[in-house]
Design an enzyme around this catalytic site. Structure first.
Site: not given
Ligand code: NAI
Ligand code: MG
Length: 807
Positions: A193, A245-246, A249, A267, A301
């Site tokens: 996704k 992502g964050s 999450v 990650e 990141c």
């Protein structure tokens, strides 16, 4: 006539836009409404929902993207499942051919991919053209190689099955490559996704999969937002979740997958330090900062968002930075001479604005260049914050924008302390001309990547990933492959958590639990049960339990055989404190090896006592007792042998670099030992971590704790420093939550029940500690599966140190 030098100063750049015609034509032809790519074909979304994707530099709508529902996710997972066996059976060489074809096609269409990426994301075309897309192709080439080598290099491994992959918007196609390449190379199929803001290059990639005749179902792309992502995470037929992502999450994913047996890699975010010592070449440092925080508008990141400068050069550095910031060009991302493009979305822009505002209120001096930002689209100027205290919010929170804070230090020790003053641990960058200092600092910083005199360099050959709350697992390189495979026998061993029949798993467990019982070993226990009350062992001392309670230990016939302390939360916390205080990681591997050999020798010397204890407690016969003690001595020798041989690698990354991949201990490990074998289970689950420099808080088998407590004597006579091995006894369920939820515990191993394993995974989300959990019944502790590399991998994490060379 002006001088030439003056001309250079005043010369204006003319616009040099990259043509986007081909990208727009592709959107019009294939879209502008896009369905999902499932089973090798385009599918309309089940519930017919679409949302717009925009160009962040002018807010223009580019196309419409399907919002994936659970039905769409179901279809995609089913397609991936159906394709997996054949894809795995194709073999390494066959998969290598496909990965090679993907890489070639990406290169052939690189301009289209680059412009599409810049349109959808707002990043400068210079970056998507020269950095993102070349790295994408490189990733597929590199992994074509791993596919080719899989049968020899991962001979004991098999694919996991179906991988669910969720990626962010900051490097859309590059993150897709980081996810898909290793999954495919190792024989998995995927459901990926893309982020809701940036789906277009993933959809173009889907088409590429068709162009090269990749078998249908091997790659499936389902678009959508967080709900679609959550449906992938929750899907029962997905074997692995890979997420970038964050941290928020990431934590949710850790919690919701806990106990499901899904393998996960995360990650997450960072607040990476950028350390400048007073002998650094300041001109290079300034360009380094440009790459560290203004690359991709700071939406990186591993962005170097905290400059830590030696106080002697801090003002000079800030002056030069301000001068350089004046010359940065911000504007239309498709303009080839633009340095800084647009912020992905209003929500991100607002986050940046409000964090900078809070910084100002907290007393920071906020500096921005004099030029004005474009009025259309979402832009934020490069920003330097000085007069920032290390505890300030802008020094701690990930801003994910072009905002850097600068702080100062006086000594290398202070620099390291400041660098590590964060919950994150993704990357760091160290600037000094002194190689001794650089490597010394690199080894002390808690981060998965350390760049020396360079920053934000990546390569498929080098693993990338975090320490601490920046997540776990690595992407790229050999260690990245491990995230997509399991040992060939693991599925069978893990009982109900694999694909095998749960009922059968339980039967096996029962059969094994009875194995040492008297029915098989009719010989009476050779000695009467010895009454003895064992204390806890914390910080090198025997300690009375905080609660003042003891537990009876029964032998195999239910007779009292002694008592052990009933440790509670306080005892668990004390043990963690003692483990933290132990300075074991700094010792040489040679010394650790010596101590473990010595422990083996001392256990051997007490062989008779341990054998008697085993027989009296468990009712096993003399031969079985002898075998277990012998195996325990050998295991100590095995890890003594490994202590100085668990080496890293030097990667051949491009651009005159050596990249040193160094395994490092995690720090404090909590280990819930397997219920049995009584002695060997304890040794096997504690000693690998000790060998690599971790300190351990071990919870002894609840059923047979006396073997662990007897082991104090061996520890005490073998020069194991205080705090390196701490032993708790009591009720496992009472101790487990404290350890699994403790923020100072860096890693936790658990060998017990399915419920306990799920509990450990769930609670570990508090600080995202590394976990290794399994239902204990499956493992043959006496065989080769009871020791070795698998244990060592779980007891260490890789730090990659990038060292450039040449003038
Ligand atoms: P996010 O973590 O919400 O989004 C990342 C991906 O996860 C997207 O594909 C999103 O659709 C998906 N997602 C969202 N909620 C999910 C859920 N409950 N289950 C499964 N998947 C889910 O990040 P977002 O909102 O785009 O950005 C917020 C902040 O996160 C940024 O300001 C930045 O600090 C950080 N971030 C870090 C990234 C990194 O590379 N480490 C990348 C993107 C954001
Ligand atoms: Mg977009």
């Amino acid at each position: 006539m002006p001088k030439i030098a003056e001309l250079f100063e005043t010369m204006e750049y003319g616009p040099a836009p990259e043509a986007a015609d081909e990208a727009r034509a592709w959107i019009a032809a294939r879209g502008p409404r896009f369905g999902h790519y499932i089973g090798g074909a385009w599918r309309e979304p089940a519930d017919g929902e679409f949302f717009a994707t925009l160009d962040p530099s002018n807010e223009e709508q580019l196309g419409e993207i399907a919002r994936g529902s659970t039905v769409d996710v179901d279809r995609a997972v089913a397609a991936a499942r159906a394709a997996q066996a054949a894809w795995g059976d194709l073999g390494g060489h066959g998969r290598a051919r496909y990965l090679y074809a993907i890489a070639r096609h990406l290169q052939k269409h690189s301009r289209l991919f680059a412009t599409l990426e810049t349109l959808d994301n707002g990043k400068p075309i210079r970056e998507s053209r020269d950095i993102d897309i070349p790295l994408v192709a490189r990733h597929f080439y590199h992994h074509a190689g791993w596919a080719q080598l899989m049968e020899s290099e991962l001979a004991d491994c098999e694919p996991l099955g179906v991988a669910g992959q969720i990626i962010p918007w900051n490097f859309p196609l590059l993150m897709l490559a980081w996810k898909i390449a290793p999954a495919l190379a190792t024989g998995n199929t995927v459901v990926l996704k893309p982020a809701e803001f940036t789906s277009l290059t993933a959809l173009r990639f889907a088409e590429l999969c068709r162009e090269i005749d990749l078998p249908p179902g091997v790659v499936n792309i389902v678009t959508g937002d967080g709900r679609t992502g959550a449906a992938i995470v929750a899907h029962p037929d997905v074997d692995k979740i890979a997420f970038t992502g964050s941290t928020e999450v990431g934590r949710i994913i850790r919690e919701t997958t806990a106990g499901t047996g899904k393998k996960i890699s995360l990650e997450l975010g960072g607040k990476s330090p950028f350390l400048v010592f007073d002998d650094a070449d300041l001109d290079s440092v300034v360009e380094g900062v440009v790459d560290a925080i203004w690359f991709n508008q700071g939406q990186v990141c591993c962005a170097g968002s905290r400059i830590l400068a030696h106080e002697g050069i801090a003002d000079a550095l800030a002056d030069r930075l301000r001068a350089r910031m004046e010359t940065l060009r911000m504007g239309a991302p498709l303009d080839k001479s633009v340095d800084i493009g647009a912020i992905i979305a209003p929500v991100q822009l607002q986050k940046i604005e409000s964090l900078v505002e809070e910084g100002r209120e907290e007393g920071a001096t906020v500096w921005q260049p004099s030029w004005s930002v474009p009025r259309d689209g979402w832009f934020y100027p490069p920003t330097l914050c000085t007069d920032v205290s290390p505890a300030a919010k802008i020094a701690q929170v990930e801003i994910f924008g072009p905002v850097v804070v600068q702080m100062t230090f006086r000594t290398p020790a202070e620099a390291v302390a400041l660098a590590n003053n964060t919950r994150y641990g993704l990357a760091a960058s160290v600037w000094t001309e002194n190689v001794n200092l650089a490597l010394d600092i690199a080894s002390q910083i808690k981060a998965g990547t350390v760049w020396i005199n360079c920053t934000n360099v990546f390569d498929a050959a080098s693993g990338f990933g975090g320490y601490r709350e920046s997540g776990f697992g690595r992407e790229g390189g050999r260690e990245g492959l491990r995230e997509y495979v399991r040992r060939r026998s693991e599925a069978a061993e893990s009982g109900p958590r694999g694909n095998s029949d749960p009922a059968q798993g339980d039967e096996q467990a029962d059969a094994r639990a009875q194995a040492p019982a008297p029915a098989q070993a009719p010989a009476p226990a050779p000695l009467p049960a010895i009454d003895r009350t064992a204390k806890l062992y914390i910080g090198g001392r025997q300690a009375r339990p905080d609660g003042g309670y003891s537990l009876k230990v029964l032998d195999h016939q239910g007779r009292a055989a002694g008592e052990v302390a009933r440790g509670n939360r306080k005892d668990a916390r004390n043990a963690v404190e003692a483990a933290l205080a132990a300075s074991w990681a700094g010792t040489t591997a040679h010394l650790r090896a010596q101590i473990l050999y010595y422990a083996g020798e001392n256990l051997d010397a007490r062989r008779a006592a341990f054998e008697d204890r085993l027989r009296a407690l468990t009712g096993c016969d003399a031969e079985a007792a002898g075998r277990e003690v012998e195996a325990s001595v050998r295991r100590l020798f095995t890890y003594a042998a490994w202590a100085d041989k668990w080496d890293g690698a030097v990667h051949r990354t491009p651009f005159r670099n050596v990249t040193l991949a160094m395994p490092e201990p995690l720090g404090v490990m909590a280990v819930i030992c397997p219920p049995e074998p009584a002695l060997l289970g304890f040794i096997s689950s504690v000693v690998p971590s000790v060998a690599l420099g971790n300190s351990v808080v071990a919870v002894a088998s609840e059923r047979w704790p006396l073997l662990a407590t007897d082991f104090y004597q061996v520890i005490e006579t073998s020069d194991v420093p205080p705090g390196v091995i701490n032993i708790l006894t009591g009720v496992e369920e009472e101790l487990r939550p404290t350890l699994a939820g403790h923020d100072a515990v860096d890693g936790m191993w658990y060998f017990g029940t399915d419920e306990g394993a799920a509990d450990v995974e769930r609670r570990s989300a508090s600080n995202l500690k590394r976990t290794w959990v399994e239902a204990a019944r499956g493992r043959d502790w006496f065989g080769p599966g009871g020791e070795g590399r698998e244990f060592l991998r779980h007891a260490s994490q890789i730090k990659n140190i990038w060292v450039p060379y040449g003038e």
